[in-house]
Structures are given as C-alpha cells and as structure tokens.
Design a protein around this motif. Structure first.
Motif, mmCIF file in Angstrom:
data_model
loop_
_atom_site.group_PDB
_atom_site.id
_atom_site.type_symbol
_atom_site.label_atom_id
_atom_site.label_comp_id
_atom_site.label_asym_id
_atom_site.label_seq_id
_atom_site.Cartn_x
_atom_site.Cartn_y
_atom_site.Cartn_z
ATOM 1 N N ARG A 51 -89.708 108.619 26.959
ATOM 2 C CA ARG A 51 -88.380 109.023 26.485
ATOM 3 C C ARG A 51 -87.400 107.843 26.527
ATOM 4 N N TYR A 52 -87.534 107.000 27.543
ATOM 5 C CA TYR A 52 -86.672 105.822 27.627
ATOM 6 C C TYR A 52 -87.004 104.844 26.503
ATOM 7 N N GLN A 53 -88.292 104.680 26.224
ATOM 8 C CA GLN A 53 -88.697 103.788 25.139
ATOM 9 C C GLN A 53 -88.164 104.286 23.805
ATOM 10 N N TRP A 54 -88.106 105.591 23.638
ATOM 11 C CA TRP A 54 -87.550 106.154 22.407
ATOM 12 C C TRP A 54 -86.068 105.809 22.278
ATOM 13 N N LEU A 55 -85.360 105.721 23.402
ATOM 14 C CA LEU A 55 -83.931 105.400 23.368
ATOM 15 C C LEU A 55 -83.666 103.960 22.951
ATOM 16 N N ASN A 56 -84.400 103.009 23.534
ATOM 17 C CA ASN A 56 -84.045 101.608 23.267
ATOM 18 C C ASN A 56 -85.213 100.671 22.983
ATOM 19 N N GLY A 57 -86.425 101.223 22.898
ATOM 20 C CA GLY A 57 -87.549 100.394 22.496
ATOM 21 C C GLY A 57 -88.273 99.681 23.621
ATOM 22 N N LEU B 68 -91.006 100.525 29.844
ATOM 23 C CA LEU B 68 -90.830 100.255 31.269
ATOM 24 C C LEU B 68 -91.434 101.367 32.111
ATOM 25 N N THR B 69 -91.769 101.053 33.354
ATOM 26 C CA THR B 69 -92.250 102.063 34.286
ATOM 27 C C THR B 69 -91.092 102.953 34.739
ATOM 28 N N GLY B 70 -91.450 104.104 35.307
ATOM 29 C CA GLY B 70 -90.422 104.987 35.844
ATOM 30 C C GLY B 70 -89.593 104.314 36.915
ATOM 31 N N ASP B 71 -90.248 103.561 37.808
ATOM 32 C CA ASP B 71 -89.525 102.861 38.872
ATOM 33 C C ASP B 71 -88.515 101.869 38.297
ATOM 34 N N ALA B 72 -88.930 101.157 37.254
ATOM 35 C CA ALA B 72 -88.035 100.177 36.640
ATOM 36 C C ALA B 72 -86.836 100.861 35.988
ATOM 37 N N ILE B 73 -87.065 102.013 35.378
ATOM 38 C CA ILE B 73 -85.976 102.751 34.736
ATOM 39 C C ILE B 73 -84.983 103.253 35.783
ATOM 40 N N VAL B 74 -85.502 103.768 36.891
ATOM 41 C CA VAL B 74 -84.622 104.233 37.969
ATOM 42 C C VAL B 74 -83.803 103.063 38.520
ATOM 43 N N ALA B 75 -84.443 101.902 38.702
ATOM 44 C CA ALA B 75 -83.729 100.724 39.203
ATOM 45 C C ALA B 75 -82.608 100.315 38.251
ATOM 46 N N LEU B 76 -82.875 100.354 36.952
ATOM 47 C CA LEU B 76 -81.839 100.022 35.970
ATOM 48 C C LEU B 76 -80.707 101.045 36.004
ATOM 49 N N ALA B 77 -81.057 102.317 36.187
ATOM 50 C CA ALA B 77 -80.030 103.357 36.270
ATOM 51 C C ALA B 77 -79.122 103.130 37.476
ATOM 52 N N GLN B 78 -79.711 102.706 38.584
ATOM 53 C CA GLN B 78 -78.922 102.419 39.779
ATOM 54 C C GLN B 78 -77.973 101.248 39.550
ATOM 55 N N GLN B 79 -78.345 100.363 38.632
ATOM 56 C CA GLN B 79 -77.496 99.223 38.298
ATOM 57 C C GLN B 79 -76.477 99.561 37.213
ATOM 58 N N GLY B 80 -76.592 100.792 36.660
ATOM 59 C CA GLY B 80 -75.614 101.231 35.672
ATOM 60 C C GLY B 80 -75.973 100.951 34.236
ATOM 61 N N PRO C 283 -76.747 101.647 30.682
ATOM 62 C CA PRO C 283 -76.387 102.921 30.030
ATOM 63 C C PRO C 283 -77.576 103.781 29.596
ATOM 64 N N ASP C 284 -78.580 103.199 28.953
ATOM 65 C CA ASP C 284 -79.705 104.008 28.491
ATOM 66 C C ASP C 284 -80.517 104.571 29.655
ATOM 67 N N ALA C 285 -80.651 103.773 30.714
ATOM 68 C CA ALA C 285 -81.374 104.259 31.890
ATOM 69 C C ALA C 285 -80.602 105.385 32.560
ATOM 70 N N VAL C 286 -79.280 105.242 32.672
ATOM 71 C CA VAL C 286 -78.444 106.307 33.243
ATOM 72 C C VAL C 286 -78.583 107.580 32.423
ATOM 73 N N ARG C 287 -78.572 107.415 31.113
ATOM 74 C CA ARG C 287 -78.688 108.578 30.224
ATOM 75 C C ARG C 287 -80.051 109.246 30.387
ATOM 76 N N GLN C 288 -81.122 108.431 30.472
ATOM 77 C CA GLN C 288 -82.451 109.008 30.580
ATOM 78 C C GLN C 288 -82.671 109.689 31.926
ATOM 79 N N VAL C 289 -82.158 109.110 32.996
ATOM 80 C CA VAL C 289 -82.280 109.743 34.310
ATOM 81 C C VAL C 289 -81.566 111.092 34.315
ATOM 82 N N ALA C 290 -80.380 111.131 33.733
ATOM 83 C CA ALA C 290 -79.628 112.397 33.666
ATOM 84 C C ALA C 290 -80.389 113.431 32.849
ATOM 85 N N ARG C 291 -81.005 112.987 31.767
ATOM 86 C CA ARG C 291 -81.770 113.905 30.929
ATOM 87 C C ARG C 291 -83.024 114.391 31.665
ATOM 88 N N PHE C 292 -83.698 113.490 32.379
ATOM 89 C CA PHE C 292 -84.872 113.868 33.169
ATOM 90 C C PHE C 292 -84.495 114.932 34.198
#
Length: 305
Positions: free
Chosen positions: A195-201, A204-216, A218-227
């Motif tokens: 789902r994250y790859q669909w957002l921005n291409g 990434l692994t789930g752990d990497a997406i969560v780490a990016l969301a913690q850093q703010g 935008p796409d990672a924050v959006r995907q975590v909220a959607r998850f």
C-alpha cells in the motif's frame, strides 16, 4: 510427562519442551524442509526423534502449523507450505513416530498460549491476531482452541476488508487465495509495504515505513494511519461477531507501537455497542507463543484423555 510443542513455519521449525505447568525445559530450532512432502515428513520425524533422544523421558507432541486439519477429511488444508495440502500429515506422523500427535492452526496455538499463561490468561474467551508477513487469527475458549464446526474459525485474514473502498484503501487487490480485497492484503507486513508503494513508488519494509512515519514523512504517516484504521475495522468485526474478553496482538508488526498502541478509540467507532470495553493488548510471549501454544495443546489434550 513432558510436552513438546513444535511450531512449523515456512523457513524454520521452532520447538519447546515444557512440563504440565508450562515451565520450559529446553528449546530447539531447525530449517523447514519443504521441497517435497516425503522430505518434509522425514525432516519433522528426524527433528522430533532428535529431541526425544535428548530429553530421554516420555513426551506428548503438539504441532502448530500454517493451515489446519480438515474435520471432514483429516487432510491438511489452507497451508502456505504447499506440499502438505491434501495430505494426511497427522496420521502419517503418528504412524512413523508411534505416538499420538495433536495439531492445530498456528493462529489457534498463538491464542491458546496467550490464554493459558500469557496476556489473555484472565479471560475465558481470547481472540488472537498475528500481524506478520500475513495476517492470522485464533480463538481460545476456556483455554481450549476453538476451530469451529468445519475448521474455518478465526480466519480473519481471509474475510473481505470491512468497509473497503478504493478511495479510502487504495486500488483493489487479488489475494493469493483467489479472492479480492482480503484483510491480509492490507493488514500485514506485505500489505503495509504494497500500500505504501502504491502511494509513492518506494518498495520498503514495514519497519522502514514505521520509522519514516515516526520522522514525519507524509506518505508514511498517511499509510500508518490507514493501516491502523483497516486493523480497527477488522477487529471491530471480530468484536461484533465474537465479543471476546480480550484481543491479543502478536507477530512481528506488534513490536511497532505506532501501529497498535491505543487502538481502542478507533475500534470503538465501528463496534455495535454503547460502550466499548474490550482490552486490546500485545502478546506476552511474542514469537514464542506458537510453539508454547502447541505444547499447551498437548497438555490440554492429555488432561482430557
């Protein structure tokens, strides 16, 4: 009497020997051999024989596996270890080992472990959900696994995502099981990444997406909220159907607090009740719950024989 719990995964087999009170005696692991059914069976028998030789005391064996034993045919179904589907695995192992073997779906073993001496031990009805590469579920009632009349209970990963819409959840997806928009295609490590790859291409692994969301990011924050919202809809459906005393979350993604902490408010929005009270907690035994649940399966079965 000791009890051997064997958790068979796609890449490894993990085992624990416990006494009747759940105290661990020893742990073991080895690679899963799955090139063919004969190779698989031979490797499981050799692994159990090795442990029996090491322990040198009578043991009863329980096995947690991806998939389940069909109550209609006694054959394995719905396993991602393809070589065991349609096979009489339980019967074959019992004949080769000369002992009673009990087995259950790994999701049910997870729930049983947490019900017996984990995060759900204060509750009579425990629903367990594992969030890893896929999404699995299990139910334990009165510290016994509940598999349903036809062996299909708790398959929450393969219901259609509740409330699915392309606008909210992204484009439709065909699950490996052949159905469209299964929960597992969204609420899992694989789903999170896709789902994250669909957002921005980016792949990434789930752990990497969560780490990016913690850093703010935008796409990672959006995907975590959607998850989280997709998970909340799934758990609300479980509550509306089963109303368990507790929901226990395990699997690799349960270690990401950002994904599972304080889900209660989001779940409550979708539950048909005046006041949502179901605790949603992280598993106490973590990755050990599969093999411990398999051992508890043997313990509980031995007590009823």
């Amino acid at each position: 009497m000791y009890y051997l719990g064997l958790d068979i995964g796609g890449t490894k087999m993990a085992a624990v020997v416990m006494d009747a009170q759940g105290q661990e005696i020893a742990r073991y692991r080895c690679p899963t051999q799955k090139a063919s059914y004969p190779q698989f069976v031979e490797s499981v028998v050799a692994f159990i024989d090795q442990i029996s030789h090491d322990i040198q005391l009578p043991m009863m064996t329980g096995i947690a596996l991806p998939g389940s034993v069909s109550p209609l045919s006694g054959l394995i179904k719905n396993s991602n270890i393809q070589v065991i589907n349609g096979r009489a695995l339980q019967t074959d192992l019992q004949q080769l080992l000369g002992q009673t073997i009990v087995m259950a779906n790994d999701g049910n073993c997870f729930a049983l472990s947490e019900a017996c001496d984990g995060a759900g031990q204060q509750h009579e009805v425990v629903f367990g959900i594992t969030l890893g590469t896929g999404c699995g579920g299990g139910i334990a009632i009165h510290r016994q696994p509940f598999v349903g009349a036809w062996g299909n209970a708790a398959e929450c990963g393969h219901i259609t995502l509740p409330g699915y819409s392309e606008q909210l959840d992204g484009p439709p997806v065909r699950c490996y099981c052949g159905k469209d928009n299964c929960v597992e295609s969204f609420v899992s490590g694989t789903g999170l990444s896709e789902r994250y790859q669909w957002l921005n291409g980016q792949d990434l692994t789930g752990d990497a997406i969560v780490a990016l969301a913690q850093q703010g990011e935008p796409d990672a924050v959006r995907q975590v909220a959607r998850f989280r919202q997709q998970l909340a809809r799934t758990l609300a459906t479980v509550v509306n159907l089963l109303d368990p005393g507790v929901i226990v979350i395990g699997g690799g993604l349960s270690n990401a607090a950002l994904l599972i902490t304080n889900l209660d408010t989001e779940v409550a929005h979708f539950v048909f009740t005046d006041h949502f009270s179901t605790p949603i907690v992280k598993a106490h035994h973590g990755d050990s719950s599969g093999m411990r649940g398999a051992a508890w399966l043997a313990i509980r079965t031995g007590r009823t024989e």
